[in-house]
Design a protein around this motif. Structure first.
Motif, PDB file in Angstrom:
ATOM      1  N   ALA A  28     -21.306 125.493  92.403  1.00  0.00           N
ATOM      2  CA  ALA A  28     -20.160 125.020  91.615  1.00  0.00           C
ATOM      3  C   ALA A  28     -20.600 124.630  90.207  1.00  0.00           C
ATOM      4  CB  ALA A  28     -19.512 123.840  92.320  1.00  0.00           C
ATOM      5  N   CYS A  29     -21.738 123.966  90.084  1.00  0.00           N
ATOM      6  CA  CYS A  29     -22.253 123.595  88.756  1.00  0.00           C
ATOM      7  C   CYS A  29     -22.660 124.820  87.955  1.00  0.00           C
ATOM      8  CB  CYS A  29     -23.430 122.631  88.904  1.00  0.00           C
ATOM      9  SG  CYS A  29     -22.958 120.965  89.417  1.00  0.00           S
ATOM     10  N   CYS A  71     -25.040 116.494  90.192  1.00  0.00           N
ATOM     11  CA  CYS A  71     -24.989 117.480  91.267  1.00  0.00           C
ATOM     12  C   CYS A  71     -25.654 116.908  92.513  1.00  0.00           C
ATOM     13  CB  CYS A  71     -25.705 118.761  90.828  1.00  0.00           C
ATOM     14  SG  CYS A  71     -25.595 120.118  92.026  1.00  0.00           S
ATOM     15  N   GLU A  79     -22.807 122.693  95.917  1.00  0.00           N
ATOM     16  CA  GLU A  79     -22.621 121.990  94.637  1.00  0.00           C
ATOM     17  C   GLU A  79     -23.395 122.667  93.520  1.00  0.00           C
ATOM     18  OE1 GLU A  79     -22.273 117.957  93.721  1.00  0.00           O
ATOM     19  OE2 GLU A  79     -21.832 117.328  95.778  1.00  0.00           O
ATOM     20  N   ALA A  90     -19.406 118.721  89.707  1.00  0.00           N
ATOM     21  CA  ALA A  90     -18.411 119.279  90.618  1.00  0.00           C
ATOM     22  C   ALA A  90     -17.665 118.197  91.387  1.00  0.00           C
ATOM     23  CB  ALA A  90     -19.096 120.248  91.600  1.00  0.00           C
ATOM     24  N   ARG A 129     -11.404 122.057  82.658  1.00  0.00           N
ATOM     25  CA  ARG A 129     -12.051 123.314  83.031  1.00  0.00           C
ATOM     26  C   ARG A 129     -11.896 124.389  81.966  1.00  0.00           C
ATOM     27  NH1 ARG A 129     -14.354 120.385  85.673  1.00  0.00           N
ATOM     28  NH2 ARG A 129     -14.718 120.372  87.924  1.00  0.00           N
TER      29      ARG A 129
END
Length: 383
Positions: free
Chosen positions: A277-278, A268, A274, A133, A249
């Protein structure tokens, strides 16, 4: 080196083809396609003049294609009318060149088909994919990994960080050749062209290819299929490719790259944000559970006092293994600002020790080991 198998007895034609190949392949004259002659990357050229008049061209081409084992087949002919060319293409040849053509007419077609032959049959480099991320952190880790492995052979770092390449800043490199340029050159892209066009880090020999190509903007008109094909081509040109996914993405593209990769690292930090997000990134990829379990979690800026440790993070993400990456923030920022990667330092501390473990490189001897070695040399000289 690739091989061109010319089904002919015309040595003048063989000489013209060898000159057009520009030293990238050897030319061998043959009467038929034998499996022993097709060991490794090879291109087969059919000489139309060598086919007996009573034998149909399509039948002769079909027999060669059947024995080619998927290797590219080229027809050299004087019959350049639309009808015969269409029949040849339908019979299975990949392209046609004029039998008495000049080097400039033959060379581009040979280069493209030789690249295909090398990509399909040649030695394939290793691909390491880094996901995460924090884009700048990923670029720095990918750079240090690539510099570490560059000592073992030709290594290319592809940094897809936008709006500008953090890896280029970390390496203190000016970049004017990016993914769009490489894709436009893909038909003739080989190890020689790559080495002469991409940015190169002098102290380490690392090659760098960036997403923006020094423009600071995302290249227009590039599709996921273009990028995937380029990565496969680059694996035929380099011993090791490190791809920092950075700003990529597109789920389908990332899924395809994950399937190609020999190793996938997931970076991460020790925060819930985070991890989430991962997790979203992994969901977008949609990789099989076995592929995700085979990934390794790199815990960025690892602090032992944070209760969210690597094992808990790996379990939350479904990743099989975890490795701590402790960093000295001041030292890391100074390295970025100075354009000197930590991997170039004589002693990169705990961070570089972890990076070497990631890359499978033996650790450098620590202070106590150096002291022990010095004492041993003194004793040996005294005795």
């Amino acid at each position: 080196m690739a091989k061109i198998l010319l089904l002919s007895v015309d040595r003048m034609l063989a000489q013209r083809i060898e000159e057009a190949a520009g030293g990238r392949a050897t030319v061998e004259l043959a009467q038929s396609v034998e499996s022993e002659a097709l060991d490794g990357p090879a291109l087969i050229v059919i000489d139309r003049a060598a086919i007996p008049p009573e034998r149909a061209l399509s039948v002769a081409i079909g027999a060669v294609v059947a024995g080619a084992g998927g290797r590219p087949v080229l027809l050299a002919t004087d019959e350049m009318e639309a009808g015969p060319l269409l029949r040849a293409i339908r019979a299975g040849v990949h392209d046609v060149v004029p039998r008495d053509g000049e080097r400039g007419e033959i060379a581009p077609i040979l280069a493209r088909l030789l690249n295909e032959a090398v990509a399909d049959r040649g030695s394939r480099g290793r691909l390491t994919l880094l996901l995460g991320a924090d884009r700048d952190a990923c670029a720095m880790v990918a750079t240090d990994m690539a510099v570490t492995t560059a000592a073992r052979g030709s290594t290319l770092l592809i940094d897809c960080t936008l709006p500008t390449s953090a890896a280029a800043t970390y390496l203190d490199l000016g970049v004017d050749y990016g993914l769009a340029s490489a894709i436009s050159d893909m038909d003739r892209l080989d190890a020689s062209l790559l080495a002469s066009t991409v940015a190169r880090h002098g102290p380490s020999g690392l090659m760098l290819l960036t997403f923006d190509g020094g423009t600071g903007a995302e290249p227009a008109g590039l599709g996921p299929g273009d990028l995937a094909a380029l990565i496969r081509r680059l694996l035929g040109c380099c011993g090791h490719v490190v791809l920092n996914a950075g700003s990529l993405r597109h789920g389908g593209l990332l899924r395809e790259v994950v399937a190609e990769a020999d190793r996938v690292e997931l970076l991460c930090g020790q925060t819930i944000c985070e991890i989430e997000a991962c997790r979203r990134l992994l969901d977008r990829i949609g990789a099989e559970r076995e592929r995700i379990e085979a990934m390794r979690l790199l815990v960025w800026d690892h602090l032992p006092g944070v209760l969210l440790d690597g094992r808990r993070m790996a379990d939350a993400l479904g990743v099989g293994a975890a490795l701590a990456l402790p960093i000295d923030r001041a030292r890391m920022r100074n390295a970025l600002n100075a354009g000197r990667p930590m991997a170039m330092e004589a002693d990169g501390g705990a961070y570089m020790a972890a990076i070497r473990r990631v890359c499978g490189v033996a650790p450098k001897p620590g202070g106590i080991d150096r002291l022990r070695g010095a004492m041993l040399r003194v004793v040996q000289r005294a005795s």
